[in-house]
Design a protein around this motif. Structure first.
Motif, PDB file in Angstrom:
ATOM      1  N   VAL A   1      44.666  11.307 109.661  1.00  0.00           N
ATOM      2  CA  VAL A   1      44.333  12.078 110.861  1.00  0.00           C
ATOM      3  C   VAL A   1      45.133  13.375 110.876  1.00  0.00           C
ATOM      4  CG1 VAL A   1      44.481  12.105 113.391  1.00  0.00           C
ATOM      5  CG2 VAL A   1      43.574  10.082 112.209  1.00  0.00           C
ATOM      6  N   MET A   2      46.423  13.301 110.561  1.00  0.00           N
ATOM      7  CA  MET A   2      47.241  14.524 110.516  1.00  0.00           C
ATOM      8  C   MET A   2      46.690  15.515 109.496  1.00  0.00           C
ATOM      9  SD  MET A   2      51.220  13.387 110.908  1.00  0.00           S
ATOM     10  CE  MET A   2      51.790  15.082 111.038  1.00  0.00           C
TER      11      MET A   2
ATOM     12  N   ASP B   1      34.671  11.234 111.782  1.00  0.00           N
ATOM     13  CA  ASP B   1      33.725  11.680 110.750  1.00  0.00           C
ATOM     14  C   ASP B   1      34.456  12.200 109.513  1.00  0.00           C
ATOM     15  OD1 ASP B   1      31.606  11.032 112.404  1.00  0.00           O
ATOM     16  OD2 ASP B   1      31.278  13.104 113.073  1.00  0.00           O
ATOM     17  N   ALA B   2      35.476  13.005 109.730  1.00  0.00           N
ATOM     18  CA  ALA B   2      36.185  13.626 108.610  1.00  0.00           C
ATOM     19  C   ALA B   2      36.966  12.631 107.773  1.00  0.00           C
ATOM     20  CB  ALA B   2      37.125  14.722 109.126  1.00  0.00           C
ATOM     21  N   THR B   3      37.505  11.596 108.415  1.00  0.00           N
ATOM     22  CA  THR B   3      38.316  10.614 107.688  1.00  0.00           C
ATOM     23  C   THR B   3      37.507   9.411 107.215  1.00  0.00           C
ATOM     24  OG1 THR B   3      38.902   9.448 109.723  1.00  0.00           O
ATOM     25  CG2 THR B   3      40.424  11.185 108.969  1.00  0.00           C
ATOM     26  N   ALA B   4      36.287   9.268 107.726  1.00  0.00           N
ATOM     27  CA  ALA B   4      35.432   8.109 107.439  1.00  0.00           C
ATOM     28  C   ALA B   4      36.107   6.807 107.874  1.00  0.00           C
ATOM     29  CB  ALA B   4      35.022   8.058 105.972  1.00  0.00           C
TER      30      ALA B   4
ATOM     31  N   ARG C   1      25.126  10.796  97.613  1.00  0.00           N
ATOM     32  CA  ARG C   1      24.239   9.633  97.588  1.00  0.00           C
ATOM     33  C   ARG C   1      24.559   8.674  98.724  1.00  0.00           C
ATOM     34  NH1 ARG C   1      19.676   7.890  97.689  1.00  0.00           N
ATOM     35  NH2 ARG C   1      19.299   5.858  96.758  1.00  0.00           N
ATOM     36  N   VAL C   2      25.839   8.479  98.997  1.00  0.00           N
ATOM     37  CA  VAL C   2      26.230   7.611 100.118  1.00  0.00           C
ATOM     38  C   VAL C   2      25.701   8.186 101.425  1.00  0.00           C
ATOM     39  CG1 VAL C   2      28.200   6.771 101.464  1.00  0.00           C
ATOM     40  CG2 VAL C   2      28.232   6.596  98.992  1.00  0.00           C
ATOM     41  N   VAL C   3      25.811   9.498 101.601  1.00  0.00           N
ATOM     42  CA  VAL C   3      25.288  10.137 102.820  1.00  0.00           C
ATOM     43  C   VAL C   3      23.783   9.883 102.933  1.00  0.00           C
ATOM     44  CG1 VAL C   3      24.847  12.373 103.912  1.00  0.00           C
ATOM     45  CG2 VAL C   3      27.112  11.865 102.986  1.00  0.00           C
TER      46      VAL C   3
END
Length: 160
Positions: free
Chosen positions: A55-56, A72-75, A154-156
């Motif tokens: 997160v940091m 979203d950014a860290t999944a 591909r995961v997206v």
């Protein structure tokens, strides 16, 4: 009752399955091990966990952002991000402010204290990355980047 042919086919498909060769497992194990090696380098000194560091790192790169954007950014799931943020807020590494367009949302960013910790950890992150990548040629590093980009895309697609 299942037909015998179906049971035979299922047994045949599972018979040669090896977890150690299963791509999602291999990626997960590798990621977990790399994260533990890296955490060992900053946990003792700064007392932050892997989720807190993630997160940091996102805040250090993209702030101000919302907690949803951090997820979203860290999944990472919302509960894990929420716990990490609560700890970071309590320790004075993160601050929150109202969103300028939507008062229901909060904008999160690093405090001066948080930026100081972030600035101290980033060189350690770069060093670990260099150590990991030193076992690969320049060509292999480029290939790895391209392959990871393709897998992530591909995961997206599969999530969508």
């Amino acid at each position: 009752m299942r037909p015998a042919a179906s049971v035979d086919l299922q047994a045949e498909e599972t018979e040669d399955f090896r977890l150690a060769g299963f791509l999602p497992y291999r990626l997960s194990v590798t990621t977990n091990r790399v994260s533990r090696v890296f955490a060992a380098r900053y946990t003792r000194e700064f007392g932050i966990s892997i989720p807190e560091w993630r997160v940091m790192a996102v805040l250090g790169e993209r702030a101000p952002i919302s907690s949803n954007e951090a997820c979203d950014a860290t999944a990472m799931d919302k509960a894990k991000v929420s716990r990490a943020l609560a700890t970071l807020l309590h320790r004075g590494f993160v601050k929150k402010a109202p969103h300028p367009d939507d008062q229901r949302l909060l904008r999160l960013s690093l405090t001066a204290k948080g930026r100081k910790v972030y600035a101290a950890i980033v060189p350690r992150a770069r060093q670990l990355e260099a150590e990991l990548m030193s076992g690969l040629t320049a060509s292999e590093r480029g290939q790895l980047d391209r392959l990871l980009d393709k897998l992530q895309a591909r995961v997206v697609d599969l999530e969508g």
